[in-house]
Design an enzyme around this catalytic site. Sequence first.
Site, PDB file in Angstrom:
ATOM      1  N   GLU A 221      -7.352  10.314   3.451  1.00 52.27           N
ATOM      2  CA  GLU A 221      -5.399   9.464   2.876  1.00 52.27           C
ATOM      3  C   GLU A 221      -6.016   8.078   4.119  1.00 52.27           C
ATOM      4  O   GLU A 221      -6.292   7.322   3.039  1.00 52.27           O
ATOM      5  CB  GLU A 221      -4.643  10.259   3.270  1.00 52.27           C
TER       6      GLU A 221
ATOM      7  N   ASN B 276      -6.934   4.480   2.438  1.00 57.87           N
ATOM      8  CA  ASN B 276      -5.835   2.748   2.336  1.00 57.87           C
ATOM      9  C   ASN B 276      -6.586   2.096   3.179  1.00 57.87           C
ATOM     10  O   ASN B 276      -6.825   1.347   2.564  1.00 57.87           O
ATOM     11  CB  ASN B 276      -5.259   3.491   3.772  1.00 57.87           C
TER      12      ASN B 276
ATOM     13  N   ARG C  62      -1.159   4.719  -8.066  1.00 63.74           N
ATOM     14  CA  ARG C  62      -0.947   5.128  -6.604  1.00 63.74           C
ATOM     15  C   ARG C  62       0.384   5.645  -6.451  1.00 63.74           C
ATOM     16  O   ARG C  62       1.596   5.108  -7.081  1.00 63.74           O
ATOM     17  CB  ARG C  62      -1.164   4.337  -5.704  1.00 63.74           C
TER      18      ARG C  62
END
Lengths: 172, 113
Positions: A62, A66, A120
């Site tokens: 994650e 990002n 997303r």
Amino acid sequence: MKNLNIYIKEKKMKSEIENEMKLEFISKSANEAFARITVAAFASQLDPTIEELADIKTAVSEAVTNCIIHGYDKKQGIVKIFARLKENEILIEISDKGKGIENIDIAKEPLYTTKPNLERSGMGFTIMESFMDEVDVESVVGLGTKVTMRKVIKNKLENEESDDEFEMITKE
Amino acid sequence: MESKFYEEDKLLIFRITDEIDDFSVQKIRRRADYDIERYMPRKVIFDFNRVTFMDSAGIGLIIGRYKFAKMLGSTVELSNLTSSIKKIFEMSGILRLIPITNLEDEKYINKIG
Ligand SMILES: Nc1ncnc2c1ncn2[C@@H]1O[C@H](COP(=O)(O)OP(=O)(O)OP(=O)(O)O)[C@@H](O)[C@H]1O
Ligand SMILES: [Mg+2]
């Protein structure tokens, strides 16, 4: 006797596990798997359960994703990872020198995303927070973002029932 | 990813065989949409039996396919979720729209072997 046993276990654990690593790579999504597998391999020195390892992999994925899709947003940059094992805890810092986050509290809210068109879901920070014990985000607009995460690996103490060292000492 | 269409039941099953992240998801998405449009199924099932990793990219993937399939008159269900994958879907709330089914159920085993 029992106390001595526990003391030796703790002493052994503390002296054995203290380690650090750094990793840097170009912001390409092909590197996401490489990053999470590398951190998981490093974390395995703490004897985590399969589930704890899966949690770490997901949280790393994650944070790295990002950096790549939000921090650098198609431009190329460097993603950095620093990890430290100490006693039974892993600390992981993942950072970029990308565009930064304007309002961290809003960014962390479940379902908040600035890229809904790319499918997303805005769940990245929520997943990191639920899979790790502590997640801290620092960010400066125009300078970049650093996510610091901690997780205690509980498995270590529980799985150390057969203690060779202790048996040797009692024989002496 | 492998897909198989069962004409009689208008059932389309995708067996995802990759890890699901931001990198792999583009390929899965393209293939799934292509097959959904081509077969016009009544029901789509995503089988996660061979998925060893999934992050939040999987949520976007499934919501996106759900919307696309719905537009074409089809429903979506999920099968063989590991506890970690289930946890991620639960957090996102999408299981309220997209039910979990079991491909090991008799009703499927008899049909698809
Ligand atoms: N490294 C970063 N640099 C700049 N902005 C970021 C960074 N990380 C997160 N953000 C911002 O915070 C928002 C929320 O991030 P989060 O990971 O929770 O959701 P998402 O990435 O948009 O979607 P998902 O992770 O579910 O696919 C992002 O949409 C983005 O605007
Ligand atoms: Mg994210």
